[in-house]
Design an enzyme around this catalytic site. Structure first.
Site, PDB file in Angstrom:
ATOM      1  N   GLU A 266      -0.015  -9.343   4.419  1.00 20.61           N
ATOM      2  CA  GLU A 266       0.834 -10.433   4.909  1.00 20.61           C
ATOM      3  C   GLU A 266       0.054 -11.345   5.837  1.00 20.61           C
ATOM      4  O   GLU A 266       0.236 -12.570   5.815  1.00 20.61           O
ATOM      5  CB  GLU A 266       2.051  -9.850   5.629  1.00 20.61           C
ATOM      6  CG  GLU A 266       3.154 -10.871   5.945  1.00 20.61           C
ATOM      7  CD  GLU A 266       2.977 -11.556   7.301  1.00 20.61           C
ATOM      8  OE1 GLU A 266       3.775 -12.448   7.612  1.00 20.61           O
ATOM      9  OE2 GLU A 266       2.026 -11.213   8.055  1.00 20.61           O
TER      10      GLU A 266
ATOM     11  N   HIS B 197       0.125 -10.451  18.426  1.00 16.92           N
ATOM     12  CA  HIS B 197      -1.289 -10.511  18.022  1.00 16.92           C
ATOM     13  C   HIS B 197      -2.231 -10.242  19.187  1.00 16.92           C
ATOM     14  O   HIS B 197      -3.322 -10.820  19.258  1.00 16.92           O
ATOM     15  CB  HIS B 197      -1.621 -11.850  17.362  1.00 16.92           C
ATOM     16  CG  HIS B 197      -1.184 -11.923  15.933  1.00 16.92           C
ATOM     17  ND1 HIS B 197      -1.773 -12.742  15.004  1.00 16.92           N
ATOM     18  CD2 HIS B 197      -0.227 -11.244  15.262  1.00 16.92           C
ATOM     19  CE1 HIS B 197      -1.180 -12.588  13.831  1.00 16.92           C
ATOM     20  NE2 HIS B 197      -0.230 -11.675  13.965  1.00 16.92           N
TER      21      HIS B 197
END
Length: 356
Positions: free
Chosen positions: A212, A322
């Site tokens: 993804e 992230h």
């Protein structure tokens, strides 16, 4: 969350799975659902699909998808002194990389290393205000020369930050890679709960997708293969309850206040209303996000598969996306599982999602 579920969550999150190298995490996912699902299959991309067959004919075909791949690094060059130069896998923030410990996942096992950085004493004043470029960063695994390093590591080996899951105060936890092994974890928990209750009300496919982070690749192929009537992506969503985040641009989303339901062109309106109705009737807290364009999630490619799919996006609020210190609330995971299990019992007709 009981200790057994937490142990599964921890093993799954900590299993390394940079995009294209998801096999360790997928082995955990398959093992967890081997005695739960009617079938567990892995396709050529590496997507794992666990299926619960419906207890009746003509039940809607439903796909729940969470991606198990995470951001990471990849070795691209080994110099004469044994230092490893690398590139990012997915959206790695270059600000955060220098000074990190890493694991390089080599053929013989995981090799510890550090991303070296020139001490502040040796940095020119003007350099302190700039971000180091990936091409100038390197991993030091403690070798003296190229030959010694190449005996352990090869070009193309992936690496991940060397941090794991840790409890904070209350029910909040931190780790790398909640994005989005948390989503695939929720998918597995939904399948386990549906099985515990008896026959599945829908033909249910729980999919741990791959790649993804580098372009929704596993979601694209798995949606085509499953060919669902309904497809729901379970993802992380940006919480905005910490300093310097602009609520005017993103919205007001808080950790611990329930799953975030996206609303917009990427989302089937009937399915959105059914999610809201389920949350209200089951007393599940929820938050709504306006998504005026295609979302950057697997919900986008699921919706556009074949002749079109009734798609939805259910997100769990996450801080510090992230980074090696992503943060979320375990209660948000449990409420998302409750919401999805409750929704499945309300999917009575495969044609009910055509907008009026």
């Amino acid at each position: 969350m009981n200790e057994q579920d937490f142990d599964f969550f921890k093993r799954f999150v900590e299993a390394p799975s940079p995009s294209g190298f998801e096999q360790p995490a997928q082995r955990v996912f398959r093992q967890e659902l081997a005695d739960v699902a009617d079938t567990v299959e892995t396709d050529v991309m590496g997507n794992v699909m666990a299926r619960l067959r419906a207890g009746r004919e003509d039940a809607p075909r439903v796909m729940l998808a969470g991606h198990c791949d995470e951001i990471g690094l990849m070795v691209k060059y080994i110099d004469d002194n044994g230092f490893l130069y690398f590139g990012p896998i997915g959206g790695v923030d270059a600000h955060l990389v220098p000074g990190q410990r890493v694991w390089v996942h080599a053929a013989a096992g995981s090799i510890p290393g550090v991303i070296g950085k020139k001490p502040i004493h040796l940095i020119e004043a003007k350099e302190r205000d700039t971000v180091a470029k990936f091409k100038n960063m390197f991993i030091d695994i403690g070798c003296s020369d190229r030959q010694e390093a190449e005996a352990l590591v090869a070009v193309g080996d992936p690496a991940t930050f060397a941090v794991g899951l840790q409890r904070l105060q209350g029910d909040r936890v931190t780790s790398r890679a909640f994005d989005d092994k948390m989503g695939a974890f929720i998918v597995a928990q939904v399948l386990k709960e549906v099985r515990r209750r008896g026959h599945s009300p829908v033909d249910l496919f729980g999919v741990s997708t791959v790649q993804e982070e580098i372009g929704l690749r596993g979601g694209t192929t798995s949606a085509y293969g499953v060919n669902p009537d309904v497809g729901i992506a379970i993802e992380v969503g940006h919480s905005t309850d910490y300093p310097d985040v602009d609520k005017k641009e993103i919205g007001d989303f808080r950790v611990g206040k329930g799953p975030i339901l996206a609303r917009g062109a990427n989302i089937n309106p009937v399915l959105f209303e059914l999610l809201v109705q389920t949350a209200r009737e089951e007393n599940i807290p929820y938050q709504v996000m306006g998504a005026p364009r295609a979302t950057g999630t697997d919900a986008n490619v699921i919706q556009l598969s074949r002749g079109g799919v009734a798609a939805a996006l259910v997100s769990v609020p996450l801080r510090y996306m992230h980074t090696p210190v992503e943060l979320l609330s375990l209660s948000d995971l449990e409420n998302t599982v409750r919401l999805l299990v409750g929704l499945l019992g309300r999917l009575t007709d495969r044609h009910m999602f055509i907008p009026g």
